[in-house]
Design a protein around this motif. Sequence first.
Motif, PDB file in Angstrom:
ATOM      1  N   THR A 496      54.997  11.494  64.617  1.00  0.00           N
ATOM      2  CA  THR A 496      53.608  11.141  64.351  1.00  0.00           C
ATOM      3  C   THR A 496      53.416  10.350  63.181  1.00  0.00           C
ATOM      4  OG1 THR A 496      53.220  13.219  63.292  1.00  0.00           O
ATOM      5  CG2 THR A 496      52.595  12.973  65.688  1.00  0.00           C
ATOM      6  N   THR A 498      50.075   9.023  60.398  1.00  0.00           N
ATOM      7  CA  THR A 498      48.571   8.766  60.008  1.00  0.00           C
ATOM      8  C   THR A 498      48.752   8.751  58.789  1.00  0.00           C
ATOM      9  OG1 THR A 498      48.120  10.260  61.977  1.00  0.00           O
ATOM     10  CG2 THR A 498      46.579   9.672  59.934  1.00  0.00           C
ATOM     11  N   HIS A 499      47.938   7.424  58.441  1.00  0.00           N
ATOM     12  CA  HIS A 499      47.656   7.016  56.939  1.00  0.00           C
ATOM     13  C   HIS A 499      46.573   6.028  56.927  1.00  0.00           C
ATOM     14  CE1 HIS A 499      48.427   6.794  52.827  1.00  0.00           C
ATOM     15  NE2 HIS A 499      49.251   5.668  52.843  1.00  0.00           N
ATOM     16  N   SER A 502      45.619   3.840  59.649  1.00  0.00           N
ATOM     17  CA  SER A 502      46.793   3.513  60.581  1.00  0.00           C
ATOM     18  C   SER A 502      47.265   4.555  61.362  1.00  0.00           C
ATOM     19  CB  SER A 502      48.049   2.821  59.629  1.00  0.00           C
ATOM     20  OG  SER A 502      47.633   1.964  58.956  1.00  0.00           O
ATOM     21  N   ASP A 503      47.637   4.635  62.580  1.00  0.00           N
ATOM     22  CA  ASP A 503      48.245   5.677  63.542  1.00  0.00           C
ATOM     23  C   ASP A 503      49.399   5.134  64.186  1.00  0.00           C
ATOM     24  OD1 ASP A 503      45.940   7.390  62.874  1.00  0.00           O
ATOM     25  OD2 ASP A 503      44.853   6.322  64.264  1.00  0.00           O
ATOM     26  N   LYS A 531      38.646   8.348  65.870  1.00  0.00           N
ATOM     27  CA  LYS A 531      39.859   9.363  66.392  1.00  0.00           C
ATOM     28  C   LYS A 531      40.220   8.591  67.673  1.00  0.00           C
ATOM     29  CE  LYS A 531      39.884  12.322  63.419  1.00  0.00           C
ATOM     30  NZ  LYS A 531      41.048  12.467  62.376  1.00  0.00           N
ATOM     31  N   ILE A 534      43.574   7.364  68.369  1.00  0.00           N
ATOM     32  CA  ILE A 534      44.846   8.516  68.862  1.00  0.00           C
ATOM     33  C   ILE A 534      44.547   8.861  70.084  1.00  0.00           C
ATOM     34  CG2 ILE A 534      45.321  10.922  68.310  1.00  0.00           C
ATOM     35  CD1 ILE A 534      44.928  10.436  65.372  1.00  0.00           C
TER      36      ILE A 534
END
Length: 547
Positions: A496, A498-499, A502-503, A531, A534
């Motif tokens: 995974t 996530t930042h 960014s995903d 969300k 995602i």
Amino acid sequence: MIPSRRRLALWLLCILIPCSGLESQTKSARPAGPHTPLADRINAILADPAVSHAQFGISVVTSDGQQLYGLNEGRLFVPASNAKLFTTAAAYALLPVETLTWTTNIVAGGTIDANGTLHGDLLLLGAGDPTLSIRHYPYQPPAPPPALGTPPPAGPTPGTPPTAGPNPMEVLQRLAQQVEESGVRNIEGSVVGDDSYFLYEPFGTSWGWDDLQWPYGAPVSALSFNDNIVELRLAPDPASPSATVAEWSPNIEYYTLDNTVTLAAPGETPHPGLNRGPGNMMVRAYGTIAALGFHEGLAIDDPAAFTAAAFKDALRGRGITVAGSATSAHRYSIETGPFAAERAMPVKPAPTRAGLDTIAAPLEGRKVLATRVSVPVAEDITMTNKLSQNLHAELLLRMLGRVHGTDGSFAEGARVVRQFITSIGVDDNDFFLYDGSGMSMDDRVAPRSLTKLLVYVTRQPWGEAWRNSLPVAGVDGTLSGRFKNSPLKGRMWAKTGTHNESDALSGYISTASGKTVAFSIMVNGHRPGSKVEIQAIDRICEAIAAD
């Protein structure tokens, strides 16, 4: 005056030029590869207006590298924690990770007389061991929830004291016991946390300053203890109905606390707040908390000094007196050239896959008073990938730079990783990494560079072990809460990422037809807090698995 025919020609030219530009942009964003049912399924997901603000990059390939689907697969994206795939794969390729360990030594910086007095400092020689903590190895997936209708576990018997939680000081207390057993009773000097095995570069390029106070932004040091974090716990004060009391874990003198937190009124939503500015030793706690209390981890400021302070406390617990203070010893960079130039320098990796047994700082003739040897590096790589542990990935990068480059720095680690990635056929223009974890907002990766890496790994003798270090859909790690009710549960191994906005998700999928495909999905530029991207990534993975 322009003749009418020329006016008409110019008017048509003005229309055709921008149209052709728009057409070329549209073509560049169209999926590559044949028109297939897979392409139709993915394109239908991306046609949802809810994801129209974001940019998607997708690469899906067979186990032998044949493209099944591609969208913006050659464009550069912020990879977030997908950068860990490069770091950990390079470690598997270039180090004997199944047997390699870290060794932390405690040494005397002077002579020890017959009465057990050390005339000098006591030094903790860090070598980048990320396992000086209460973590349990090997990694174990979370326990499944109890079945519906199962009664809750019985509580403690009335009058029985509560069971003590894990003791973060245990690993240092064991080392302090060894120092005592060596005969040392008094230390005239200081306790020095020496992290000079790596350069002192606690933070990477373009790490967000507002990330640095939290556990995921903890500073990097060759001497790291308790993941370089301390936990603050706030609870109602029995002596004052609206006030709170604080407790630190580990409970050592390090931060100063300004606590104005109060209890939220009945029916009121609590809103706790914590703040520690970079380089500031004052933590401010404010707002309100629930009656059950509140706890949160905070990154420490100087890991080597923090470890020295904790070890001084552990020595005191063994009856060993220390006349001096707890301090740190760093080694600073004197490099003045650009990062990109150092990264681009060729490096010839040392032949150490089978010739290195442990990583340790030089003793330089000093007497060893205590030693701790870690679990094998491979076990920590699993922990790093499963939990997406940033600090551990950065320490791995530094180790690669120290062993195969010329020093334990961000640039040397990135140099070694770049050399490895380009040597397997990935275009150097398809990635640029400033760190090993993906914390840098300047990291850039093209999805096709990751699928090329994933295909390469499947052909290596260590490929299955590395794949098994990745989170499993619906089962463990950062994917334990995703795909739980999906056909993909247990059939996808993926990292995974996530930042900020960014995903990412990249790895392997076992499809309905029994084939294994490699994929990389990256999303940049979505709205803060959204969300839906995602969710779209998860649906795309299920679309891939349907083949």
